[in-house]
Write an enzyme that holds these catalytic residues in place. Structure first.
Site, PDB file in Angstrom:
ATOM      1  CD  GLU A   1      53.862   5.695  23.239  1.00  0.00           C
ATOM      2  OE1 GLU A   1      54.947   5.613  23.845  1.00  0.00           O
ATOM      3  OE2 GLU A   1      53.761   6.042  22.051  1.00  0.00           O
ATOM      4  CG  ASP A   2      50.461   3.214  20.775  1.00  0.00           C
ATOM      5  OD1 ASP A   2      50.403   4.367  21.222  1.00  0.00           O
ATOM      6  OD2 ASP A   2      51.284   2.855  19.922  1.00  0.00           O
TER       7      ASP A   2
END
Ligand code: ZN
Length: 167
Positions: free
Chosen positions: A68-69
């Site tokens: 996600e990051d």
């Protein structure tokens, strides 16, 4: 020197992998903690849970924010740690191309369909995030914003409640 058990080196490899992937990130809190602090905390919470103590879910706890990051993908995680870990990570990764409200809706809708391992990691993530808001809230967050965040977490956990029984 006696060699380390495989599960331990798998965990340390995941810590090195995550520390590198998140090396330029800090937590949103006023103290701007290094991102790895959050990952170690989530690992610790999962390790203490009665159902968390297998190597797949522990490694996934460390890597849960990597897709996600960071620019790393499911395939990057799968190549090093295998498809089971990569799938647990993917189950807990928001699609960052969606607008914030849709992301939130998708997160809620996905909760009842997650694997048990993915839900264990998600709950540990929520506990760590709530603790962070209590101990080191982002600058400018007043009581209303904190309560709103707490309510969002409550709804997310509620959305996954009882999912084990239906499986
Ligand atoms: Zn997280």
């Amino acid at each position: 020197m006696k060699s380390m058990p495989g599960d331990v080196t798998r965990l340390t490899e995941a810590l090195v992998f995550a520390a590198d992937a998140h090396r330029n990130q800090r937590r949103k809190g006023a103290a701007q903690e290094p991102y790895i602090n959050h990952l170690i905390e989530v690992l610790d919470i999962v390790a203490r849970s009665s159902r968390g103590a297998n190597s797949e879910v522990l490694v996934a706890a460390i890597l849960h924010d990597v897709v996600e990051d960071t620019p790393l993908s499911y395939d990057d995680v799968a190549k090093t740690f295998g498809p089971r870990v990569a799938t647990i990570v993917r189950e807990n990764s928001d699609d960052m191309s969606l607008p914030k409200d849709e992301r939130r809706r998708a997160r809620m809708a996905a909760m009842p369909h997650k694997s048990t391992e993915a839900r264990i990691v998600k709950m540990a993530d929520v506990i760590s995030n709530l603790r962070a808001v209590a101990v080191s809230p982002p600058a400018g967050w007043g009581a209303d914003r904190k309560l709103g965040y707490l309510e969002g977490c409550r709804q997310l956990i509620d959305a996954g409640r009882g999912a084990d029984q239906v499986l």
